[in-house]
Design an enzyme around this catalytic site. Structure first.
Site, mmCIF file in Angstrom:
data_model
loop_
_atom_site.group_PDB
_atom_site.id
_atom_site.type_symbol
_atom_site.label_atom_id
_atom_site.label_comp_id
_atom_site.label_asym_id
_atom_site.label_seq_id
_atom_site.Cartn_x
_atom_site.Cartn_y
_atom_site.Cartn_z
ATOM 1 N N GLN A 1 3.807 7.719 1.913
ATOM 2 C CA GLN A 1 3.188 6.915 2.961
ATOM 3 C C GLN A 1 3.116 5.479 2.471
ATOM 4 O O GLN A 1 2.527 5.197 1.426
ATOM 5 C CB GLN A 1 1.779 7.443 3.259
ATOM 6 C CG GLN A 1 1.748 8.771 3.958
ATOM 7 C CD GLN A 1 2.144 8.634 5.412
ATOM 8 O OE1 GLN A 1 1.363 8.176 6.236
ATOM 9 N NE2 GLN A 1 3.376 9.009 5.737
ATOM 10 N N ASP B 1 -0.253 9.176 0.621
ATOM 11 C CA ASP B 1 0.244 10.519 0.294
ATOM 12 C C ASP B 1 1.705 10.587 -0.167
ATOM 13 O O ASP B 1 2.575 9.962 0.436
ATOM 14 C CB ASP B 1 0.187 11.429 1.527
ATOM 15 C CG ASP B 1 -1.092 11.294 2.298
ATOM 16 O OD1 ASP B 1 -2.027 10.649 1.817
ATOM 17 O OD2 ASP B 1 -1.146 11.854 3.408
ATOM 18 N N ASP C 1 0.639 16.593 9.220
ATOM 19 C CA ASP C 1 0.994 16.896 7.833
ATOM 20 C C ASP C 1 1.702 18.247 7.665
ATOM 21 O O ASP C 1 1.290 19.084 6.850
ATOM 22 C CB ASP C 1 -0.256 16.824 6.930
ATOM 23 C CG ASP C 1 -1.037 15.534 7.117
ATOM 24 O OD1 ASP C 1 -0.426 14.539 7.558
ATOM 25 O OD2 ASP C 1 -2.250 15.518 6.838
ATOM 26 N N TRP D 1 -4.009 0.064 4.069
ATOM 27 C CA TRP D 1 -3.401 1.126 4.869
ATOM 28 C C TRP D 1 -2.995 0.594 6.244
ATOM 29 O O TRP D 1 -3.719 -0.197 6.840
ATOM 30 C CB TRP D 1 -4.408 2.276 5.000
ATOM 31 C CG TRP D 1 -3.850 3.458 5.720
ATOM 32 C CD1 TRP D 1 -3.192 4.512 5.171
ATOM 33 C CD2 TRP D 1 -3.887 3.690 7.135
ATOM 34 N NE1 TRP D 1 -2.810 5.396 6.150
ATOM 35 C CE2 TRP D 1 -3.231 4.920 7.368
ATOM 36 C CE3 TRP D 1 -4.393 2.997 8.222
ATOM 37 C CZ2 TRP D 1 -3.078 5.464 8.642
ATOM 38 C CZ3 TRP D 1 -4.247 3.530 9.496
ATOM 39 C CH2 TRP D 1 -3.600 4.757 9.695
ATOM 40 N N PHE E 1 3.449 9.504 9.902
ATOM 41 C CA PHE E 1 2.432 10.080 9.023
ATOM 42 C C PHE E 1 3.084 11.114 8.097
ATOM 43 O O PHE E 1 4.288 11.331 8.118
ATOM 44 C CB PHE E 1 1.304 10.700 9.857
ATOM 45 C CG PHE E 1 0.202 9.726 10.201
ATOM 46 C CD1 PHE E 1 0.427 8.355 10.235
ATOM 47 C CD2 PHE E 1 -1.078 10.175 10.486
ATOM 48 C CE1 PHE E 1 -0.597 7.460 10.546
ATOM 49 C CE2 PHE E 1 -2.109 9.297 10.794
ATOM 50 C CZ PHE E 1 -1.870 7.939 10.831
ATOM 51 N N SER E 2 2.228 11.797 7.340
ATOM 52 C CA SER E 2 2.745 12.647 6.259
ATOM 53 C C SER E 2 3.523 13.854 6.756
ATOM 54 O O SER E 2 3.370 14.307 7.886
ATOM 55 C CB SER E 2 1.580 13.115 5.396
ATOM 56 O OG SER E 2 1.151 12.035 4.625
ATOM 57 N N TRP F 1 0.817 -1.221 0.000
ATOM 58 C CA TRP F 1 0.000 0.000 0.000
ATOM 59 C C TRP F 1 0.852 1.272 0.000
ATOM 60 O O TRP F 1 1.855 1.364 0.702
ATOM 61 C CB TRP F 1 -0.867 -0.009 1.259
ATOM 62 C CG TRP F 1 -1.576 1.275 1.505
ATOM 63 C CD1 TRP F 1 -1.111 2.354 2.207
ATOM 64 C CD2 TRP F 1 -2.873 1.637 1.033
ATOM 65 N NE1 TRP F 1 -2.045 3.350 2.200
ATOM 66 C CE2 TRP F 1 -3.140 2.940 1.494
ATOM 67 C CE3 TRP F 1 -3.850 0.980 0.272
ATOM 68 C CZ2 TRP F 1 -4.334 3.610 1.218
ATOM 69 C CZ3 TRP F 1 -5.035 1.641 0.000
ATOM 70 C CH2 TRP F 1 -5.267 2.940 0.478
HETATM 71 C C1 FRU Z 1 -4.075 11.793 4.225
HETATM 72 C C2 FRU Z 1 -3.631 11.254 5.565
HETATM 73 C C3 FRU Z 1 -2.786 12.248 6.289
HETATM 74 C C4 FRU Z 1 -1.967 11.399 7.196
HETATM 75 C C5 FRU Z 1 -1.718 10.209 6.331
HETATM 76 C C6 FRU Z 1 -1.580 8.917 7.066
HETATM 77 O O1 FRU Z 1 -4.309 10.811 3.302
HETATM 78 O O2 FRU Z 1 -4.770 10.912 6.329
HETATM 79 O O3 FRU Z 1 -3.512 13.233 6.958
HETATM 80 O O4 FRU Z 1 -0.794 12.024 7.597
HETATM 81 O O5 FRU Z 1 -2.800 10.117 5.439
HETATM 82 O O6 FRU Z 1 -1.239 7.884 6.199
#
Ligand code: FRU
Length: 643
Positions: A226, A210, A339, A234, A266-267, A207
């Protein structure tokens, strides 16, 4: 469009793979099952999805089912999507290399599928495409010659599209479509599997979502992303990493950031700290700094921790990373803060961090509710951050803020959120002031969480989007990135608007001009197009704005209705301005995606699809106007995965 090909005069290519699409039965074909009888014969049904006899078409409450042969087919919608079961054939000896059959229904990998089982193991599997129309599929069974096998039709899904349709199983010496190459590991087909995009980025396996840390250093574009290192759904968020010199030929490297006690990764973003403001640099070694969200509480190791913003640096062009010892650099202030997208603001000589914050506030019912907000922080050194301002509109996840060329007025910054909504405005290093209402950046079904390269030596700003929601049943990977596009502003009568256009580097995949008609009669163009197979193509079209027309590209409908001035791609619509009496479109087609650029890039639709193997053409229909002038030019594109 200027001809980019140095090849001889354009011709209509019509000879490719006609043989592959031929459906006509061949003399040596052996029909194994066509489900025309009053029961399943010697096939065995379990569960309640298949009943005890073939269906005669659609079942109650089902959309119209089509594409099957004769009167009967297998249809597991009996009792709706909630029912499950299997239907298994009697054993057969594999004597011919190919099994051709029709399959429809859900695109749930391993759950709504037609399988071939040898020695108790599933060795081949194909699903529908979330479509009630059955389409042809082929399994290559040559390697099992002489063995006993069975076909097992499986419905093990109870949600939307939780059913499978199948019909007309034929053993053949000829593949009716390119054989399905699926999860069943086949290293020799890596990057050329049935539904592998050929010039859009995908992870080698598993998978992705972002794009993260888009940054350029010493000739290399870095794409962090990601990634779930251990599954096709995910989870376990880790930063994957790939590099490219041209935004299309990617080499996937080792993962960059792994989950730790602060959370999964995360992002976030990455910058090249040329001035060594962070002090992480060493003589002759410029630091690349990643600013990311540690998603506390998303793993066993980070139980009870909140979401915080952290940094890490690399002194070897992103190959290895060291997490900052004083993490986190921004503490949690709201709900799921995340993010951070950091960039350098030269006028104030500060780093700027737009950050999504879920602001909690009391609601009338005594509970709390969350408002989606954007906070701006600034920093001299990437380590110490101060709050500067908030943006008052609702903006959810993955913010982006860049200054763009192309507008005459003072408003030349663009701010966006994950769904692609954007505002044009001003930014003074502390605060963003919108000069437009909220606008839509993408009208398609599959665009989310875009991020931009905003520090390129040629001053372009290049956006990469996650094409979320694409389906890739049976593939070793899941999800793809969008085509990298250059961002600019354009002044329009309604105010400044974002223009997206495929990056010039796409021309590096140009495999020659395959088709060109300029202001030709529609009838002539349409019949010539019927002989052009499409798969990887860059297509320019100009059609009269004063008429209604409908295109179909690999089964995807694109409609123009002149009365309301709206273009519709798969039913999603956007208004656009015709130019010189024509609507011009650029369509970039990969195996599993179509990106439509209209109105010179002011209107974009990003769409993923599962290609029906037998719908390979571009069709044009116009309300009876065979003489209408049409222009169409098609360039073949090469796969970026092949040497
Ligand atoms: C957006 C998101 C971000 C987060 C990431 C986690 O697609 O939800 O806000 O950092 O994916 O994978």
């Amino acid at each position: 469009m200027s001809p980019r090909s140095r090849r001889p005069a354009p011709v209509v290519l019509s000879l490719l793979s006609v043989a592959l699409t031929a459906l006509a039965a061949r003399a040596d074909d052996e029909l194994f099952a066509d489900f025309e009888g009053a029961d399943y014969g010697s096939w065995v049904a379990t569960g309640n999805a298949f009943g005890n006899a073939p269906a005669k078409g659609s079942l109650p409450n089902q959309q119209p089912v089509g594409g099957f042969r004769g009167q009967g087919l297998v249809n597991s919608y009996l009792g709706g999507d909630a029912s499950t079961g299997t239907l298994t054939s009697p054993p057969f000896l594999v004597a011919k290399p190919y099994l051709n059959f029709l399959v429809g229904g859900g695109a749930h990998d391993g759950k709504t599928c037609v399988n071939v089982v040898v020695d108790g193991k599933t060795v081949r599997s194909a699903t529908g495409r979330d479509d009630e129309t059955l389409s042809m599929a082929t399994f290559d069974l040559a390697e099992f010659a002489g063995k006993q096998a069975r076909i097992r039709i499986v419905d093990d899904d109870t949600g939307g599209w939780g059913h499978v349709n199948a019909d007309h199983f034929v053993f053949s010496d000829t593949a009716a479509t390119p054989p399905v190459v699926a999860v069943i590991p086949d290293a020799s087909r890596l990057y050329d599997e049935t539904w592998r995009p050929q010039f859009h980025f995908t992870a080698r396996e598993n998978w992705l979502n972002d794009p993260n840390g888009l940054v350029w250093l010493d000739g290399e574009f870095h794409l962090f992303f990601q990634h779930n290192p251990s599954g096709r759904n995910w989870g376990n968020m880790t930063w994957g990493h790939a590099v490219s010199r041209d935004l299309f030929h990617w080499q996937q490297l080792d993962h960059a950031l792994y989950p730790d006690r602060f959370g999964t990764m995360f992002s976030g973003s990455a910058v090249v700290d040329r001035r060594n403001t962070s002090g992480f640099g060493k003589p002759g070694r410029v630091p690349m700094v990643a600013i990311y969200t540690a998603a506390g509480g998303t793993s066993e190791a980070s139980k009870g921790m909140p979401f915080t913003q952290c940094i890490a640096y690399s002194l070897d062009k992103g190959r290895t990373w060291t997490k900052h010892e004083a993490n986190p650099v921004v503490p949690n202030v709201g709900d799921g803060d995340r993010d951070p997208k950091v960039f350098w603001h030269e006028p104030t000589r500060r780093w700027i961090m737009p950050l999504y914050v879920g602001e909690k506030e009391p609601a009338k019912d005594g509970k709390t509710r969350t408002r989606n907000r954007l906070h701006f922080h600034t920093s001299p050194d990437l380590k110490t951050w101060s709050f500067a301002s908030k943006f008052a509109e609702d903006l959810y996840e993955c913010p982006g803020l860049v200054r763009l060329r192309g507008a005459r007025g003072p408003a030349d910054w663009v701010l966006w959120g994950a769904s692609g909504e954007y505002w044009v405005g001003t930014f003074d290093g502390r605060e963003f002031r919108a000069a437009t209402p909220r606008l839509r950046g993408d009208h398609g079904a599959n665009a989310y969480a875009a991020q931009a390269y905003d520090d390129l030596p040629d001053h372009r700003v290049v956006l990469v989007t996650w094409m979320n929601g694409g389906k890739y049943p049976g593939m070793p990977f899941n999800q793809q990135m969008g085509l990298p596009v250059t961002l600019e502003l354009r002044d329009t009568p309604e105010g400044p608007r974002l223009r997206k256009w495929p990056v010039a580097e796409l021309g590096g995949l140009d495999d020659g001009l395959a088709f060109r008609f300029r202001n030709a009669r529609l009838a002539e163009v349409a019949s010539a197009l019927a002989r052009v197979d499409l798969e990887l193509d860059d297509i320019q079209l100009a059609l009269p704005a004063g008429r209604d027309w409908r295109l179909e590209i690999r089964g995807i409908p694109i409609d123009w209705r002149h009365a309301d001035g709206k273009l519709r791609v798969r039913g999603r619509e956007a208004a656009l301005h015709p130019r010189n009496g024509a609507v011009s479109l650029r369509l970039v087609l990969d195996r599993t995606s179509l990106e439509t650029f209209a109105d010179d890039g002011l209107v974009v639709f990003s769409d993923c699809f599962l290609p029906p193997p037998n719908q390979r053409h571009l069709k044009i229909a116009m309300d009876g106007a065979d003489d209408a002038p049409v222009s169409c030019e098609i360039h073949r594109l090469r796969s970026a995965w092949r040497p």
